[in-house]
Write a protein that holds these residues in place. Structure first.
Motif, PDB file in Angstrom:
ATOM      1  N   SER A 164      39.073 -33.640  13.646  1.00  0.00           N
ATOM      2  CA  SER A 164      38.632 -32.551  13.805  1.00  0.00           C
ATOM      3  C   SER A 164      39.125 -31.548  12.576  1.00  0.00           C
ATOM      4  O   SER A 164      39.958 -31.432  11.943  1.00  0.00           O
ATOM      5  CB  SER A 164      39.359 -31.866  14.907  1.00  0.00           C
ATOM      6  N   SER A 165      38.116 -30.596  12.101  1.00  0.00           N
ATOM      7  CA  SER A 165      38.322 -29.697  11.078  1.00  0.00           C
ATOM      8  C   SER A 165      39.547 -28.841  11.315  1.00  0.00           C
ATOM      9  O   SER A 165      40.308 -28.149  10.644  1.00  0.00           O
ATOM     10  CB  SER A 165      37.055 -28.934  10.707  1.00  0.00           C
ATOM     11  N   GLN A 166      39.940 -28.528  12.715  1.00  0.00           N
ATOM     12  CA  GLN A 166      40.905 -27.587  13.075  1.00  0.00           C
ATOM     13  C   GLN A 166      42.289 -28.085  12.273  1.00  0.00           C
ATOM     14  O   GLN A 166      43.173 -27.194  11.986  1.00  0.00           O
ATOM     15  CB  GLN A 166      40.909 -27.612  14.672  1.00  0.00           C
ATOM     16  N   PHE A 167      42.428 -29.450  12.478  1.00  0.00           N
ATOM     17  CA  PHE A 167      43.737 -29.746  11.650  1.00  0.00           C
ATOM     18  C   PHE A 167      43.892 -29.618  10.349  1.00  0.00           C
ATOM     19  O   PHE A 167      44.782 -28.908   9.703  1.00  0.00           O
ATOM     20  CB  PHE A 167      43.832 -31.485  11.951  1.00  0.00           C
ATOM     21  N   ILE A 168      42.631 -29.632   9.727  1.00  0.00           N
ATOM     22  CA  ILE A 168      42.482 -29.017   8.118  1.00  0.00           C
ATOM     23  C   ILE A 168      42.723 -27.689   7.907  1.00  0.00           C
ATOM     24  O   ILE A 168      43.307 -27.042   7.151  1.00  0.00           O
ATOM     25  CB  ILE A 168      41.374 -29.760   7.529  1.00  0.00           C
ATOM     26  N   SER A 169      41.972 -26.941   8.926  1.00  0.00           N
ATOM     27  CA  SER A 169      42.057 -25.375   8.786  1.00  0.00           C
ATOM     28  C   SER A 169      43.718 -25.069   9.120  1.00  0.00           C
ATOM     29  O   SER A 169      44.123 -23.875   8.421  1.00  0.00           O
ATOM     30  CB  SER A 169      41.209 -24.937   9.724  1.00  0.00           C
ATOM     31  N   GLY A 170      44.185 -25.476   9.871  1.00  0.00           N
ATOM     32  CA  GLY A 170      45.400 -25.321  10.466  1.00  0.00           C
ATOM     33  C   GLY A 170      46.555 -25.285   9.061  1.00  0.00           C
ATOM     34  O   GLY A 170      47.260 -24.553   9.000  1.00  0.00           O
ATOM     35  N   ILE A 171      46.529 -26.409   8.494  1.00  0.00           N
ATOM     36  CA  ILE A 171      47.220 -26.549   7.410  1.00  0.00           C
ATOM     37  C   ILE A 171      47.035 -25.664   6.158  1.00  0.00           C
ATOM     38  O   ILE A 171      47.725 -25.095   5.367  1.00  0.00           O
ATOM     39  CB  ILE A 171      47.215 -28.254   6.845  1.00  0.00           C
ATOM     40  N   LEU A 172      45.498 -25.625   5.902  1.00  0.00           N
ATOM     41  CA  LEU A 172      45.093 -24.478   5.077  1.00  0.00           C
ATOM     42  C   LEU A 172      45.757 -23.057   5.256  1.00  0.00           C
ATOM     43  O   LEU A 172      46.146 -22.491   4.393  1.00  0.00           O
ATOM     44  CB  LEU A 172      43.568 -24.292   5.088  1.00  0.00           C
ATOM     45  N   MET A 173      45.812 -22.497   6.565  1.00  0.00           N
ATOM     46  CA  MET A 173      46.342 -21.196   7.010  1.00  0.00           C
ATOM     47  C   MET A 173      47.824 -21.191   6.689  1.00  0.00           C
ATOM     48  O   MET A 173      48.352 -20.271   6.361  1.00  0.00           O
ATOM     49  CB  MET A 173      45.915 -20.856   8.311  1.00  0.00           C
ATOM     50  N   ALA A 174      48.472 -22.485   6.637  1.00  0.00           N
ATOM     51  CA  ALA A 174      49.999 -22.314   6.462  1.00  0.00           C
ATOM     52  C   ALA A 174      50.339 -22.433   5.199  1.00  0.00           C
ATOM     53  O   ALA A 174      51.433 -22.211   4.769  1.00  0.00           O
ATOM     54  CB  ALA A 174      50.549 -23.536   7.536  1.00  0.00           C
ATOM     55  N   THR A 175      49.402 -23.134   4.286  1.00  0.00           N
ATOM     56  CA  THR A 175      49.905 -23.350   2.896  1.00  0.00           C
ATOM     57  C   THR A 175      50.233 -22.193   1.947  1.00  0.00           C
ATOM     58  O   THR A 175      51.098 -22.351   1.223  1.00  0.00           O
ATOM     59  CB  THR A 175      48.770 -24.033   2.071  1.00  0.00           C
ATOM     60  N   PRO A 176      49.810 -20.904   2.330  1.00  0.00           N
ATOM     61  CA  PRO A 176      50.420 -19.774   1.537  1.00  0.00           C
ATOM     62  C   PRO A 176      51.831 -19.429   1.688  1.00  0.00           C
ATOM     63  O   PRO A 176      52.573 -18.981   0.935  1.00  0.00           O
ATOM     64  CB  PRO A 176      49.509 -18.580   1.892  1.00  0.00           C
ATOM     65  N   LEU A 177      52.462 -19.970   2.818  1.00  0.00           N
ATOM     66  CA  LEU A 177      53.726 -20.032   3.147  1.00  0.00           C
ATOM     67  C   LEU A 177      54.710 -20.828   2.496  1.00  0.00           C
ATOM     68  O   LEU A 177      56.066 -21.060   2.565  1.00  0.00           O
ATOM     69  CB  LEU A 177      53.930 -19.828   4.738  1.00  0.00           C
ATOM     70  N   ALA A 178      54.257 -22.072   2.052  1.00  0.00           N
ATOM     71  CA  ALA A 178      54.914 -23.333   1.357  1.00  0.00           C
ATOM     72  C   ALA A 178      55.355 -22.501   0.110  1.00  0.00           C
ATOM     73  O   ALA A 178      54.581 -22.012  -0.955  1.00  0.00           O
ATOM     74  CB  ALA A 178      54.052 -24.316   1.090  1.00  0.00           C
TER      75      ALA A 178
END
Length: 423
Positions: A164-178
């Motif tokens: 599901s693309s939602q898993f990829i979208s979720g990590i994309l949204m979190a990456t700026p916080l890394a």
């Protein structure tokens, strides 16, 4: 709740509701941006209310105005009390977007969800967490995530593209916080690419720079801050598909509030209608579909899987044998949509052959029947299309439309649908 539908003369104009997918993405981005954002034309439905509620618990301020939601974001943190749960209800998008963000916050978050979500895939989340060094525990319908404050053990993540693309979208949204940014590698070609484009588009609107290749198989996001903004949610193509389909069956029906250049995957409904012989007219933000004899179609829906119920119902009245493929992930939605569609079409007298990832549908004349929605909003709305042309149909669990389209039955009546609701 039951919707009792009589044979109807369909025709008229409705405005499609706002996009659920964009509303949830915008809410999350606004909550992560320090300052005030305004989200205009948000969808107000069960799924978006679930997203707003959990973000409020994490510290975002959300004020509902007449024409927008004002979101004061920044400095999100898990609830101070371990007894305070982040309840995603039945919203898979909220769960899958929220979990990686909680992994990037400092402290432990407890996410809960409805039992129906527990049967849907979770493994990609745990693969991501393992690569990043994030501890988590899953029980029957709750997930504890021990956030690291953006201090991950790796600045790279690999995962398959056919999830599901939602898993990829979720990590994309979190990456700026890394703290060191993050590179995401997809080990197989991405499916549902338009949903990833939607996520990138939303991130860019909130000031996040995303680097990615042409095939959407590698992404790089540096550590950076979300910026507050005013965001306008466009109309929802998924919700529009049912009324566009009614236009093809009985019409004419005009749906307004649509962006013909949208990244939304379900804009593919226009291609499906044209292939089946429907007359489609685009004029600015409106789409009109006129009724015409429909013909069979061979269609792959792996990039627009939510269209399965709509396209299958149209195939049920089209001349010839239609084949719809690419349906594996449709079995992992609010219901097993492949079986739900097949069973209900058979109830209406339509010949269907069901295989693991395809349906073969021989068009015919549907008859009235009792339709089991399987508590799946898209099943209920799609079968309302067929019910309108044959009548004498009862759709059980009709309240499930509240998940994404609370005004569906009212709009159905606006275009001439004869429906009575039995509580």
């Amino acid at each position: 709740m039951k919707a009792i539908i009589a044979k109807s003369n369909i025709g008229g104009v409705i405005t499609t509701p706002p996009s659920k997918s964009y509303t949830i993405r915008a809410l999350l981005a606004a909550a992560l941006a320090s300052g005030q954002s305004r989200i205009f034309n948000p969808l107000v439905a069960d799924d978006t209310e679930a997203a707003a509620e959990v973000l409020t618990q994490l510290g975002a301020g959300i004020k509902r105005q007449t024409d927008c939601w004002e979101v004061t974001g920044g400095n999100l943190a898990p609830p101070s009390s371990p007894h305070q749960k982040l309840n995603c209800r039945q919203s898979a998008a909220t769960l899958r977007f929220l979990a990686p963000i909680c992994a990037a916050l400092q402290g432990t978050s407890c996410i809960t969800f409805a039992p129906g979500l527990a049967r849907r895939p979770m493994t990609p989340l745990f693969d991501i967490f393992q690569q990043l060094g994030v501890r988590s525990e899953l029980t029957e319908n709750s997930l504890n995530i021990h956030g690291t404050g953006g201090q991950f053990k790796s600045n790279e993540v690999s995962l398959p593209g056919n999830i599901s693309s939602q898993f990829i979208s979720g990590i994309l949204m979190a990456t700026p916080l890394a703290s060191e940014g993050l590179t995401i590698h997809l080990t197989t070609p991405a499916e549902s690419k338009n949903y990833l484009r939607m996520t990138i588009d939303c991130l860019q609107r909130f000031g996040i720079n995303v680097e990615y290749d042409d095939n959407l198989e590698e992404f790089r996001v540096e550590h950076q801050a979300y910026q507050p903004t005013d965001y306008i949610v466009e109309g929802d193509w998924s919700s529009a598909s049912y009324f566009l389909g009614m236009g093809a069956l009985s019409g004419p029906v005009t749906v307004t509030g649509l962006n013909a250049d949208s990244f939304q995957a379900d804009r593919f409904m226009l291609n499906c209608l044209r292939r089946m012989g429907a007359e489609v007219i685009i004029n600015g933000d409106s789409v009109t579909v006129n009724s015409s004899p429909l013909r069979k179609t061979d269609t792959g829906l792996n990039e627009a899987i939510d269209l399965l119920p709509s396209v299958a119902c149209l195939a049920g009245v089209s001349a010839g044998e239609s084949v719809i493929t690419g349906l594996d992930r449709a079995r992992l939605k609010e219901s097993d949509r492949v079986t739900a569609v097949a069973d209900n079409l058979k109830q209406m007298g339509i010949k269907v052959i069901e295989e693991s990832d395809r349906l073969t549908i021989t068009g015919g004349t549907p008859r009235g029947a009792v339709i089991d929605s399987f508590d799946d909003h898209r099943i209920a709305m799609a079968f309302a299309m067929l019910a309108a042309i044959c009548g004498d149909t009862v759709i059980e669990g009709a309240e499930c439309v509240n998940k994404t389209y609370p005004d569906f039955w009212e709009d159905f009546q606006k275009v001439g649908g004869k429906v009575s609701i039995n509580e």
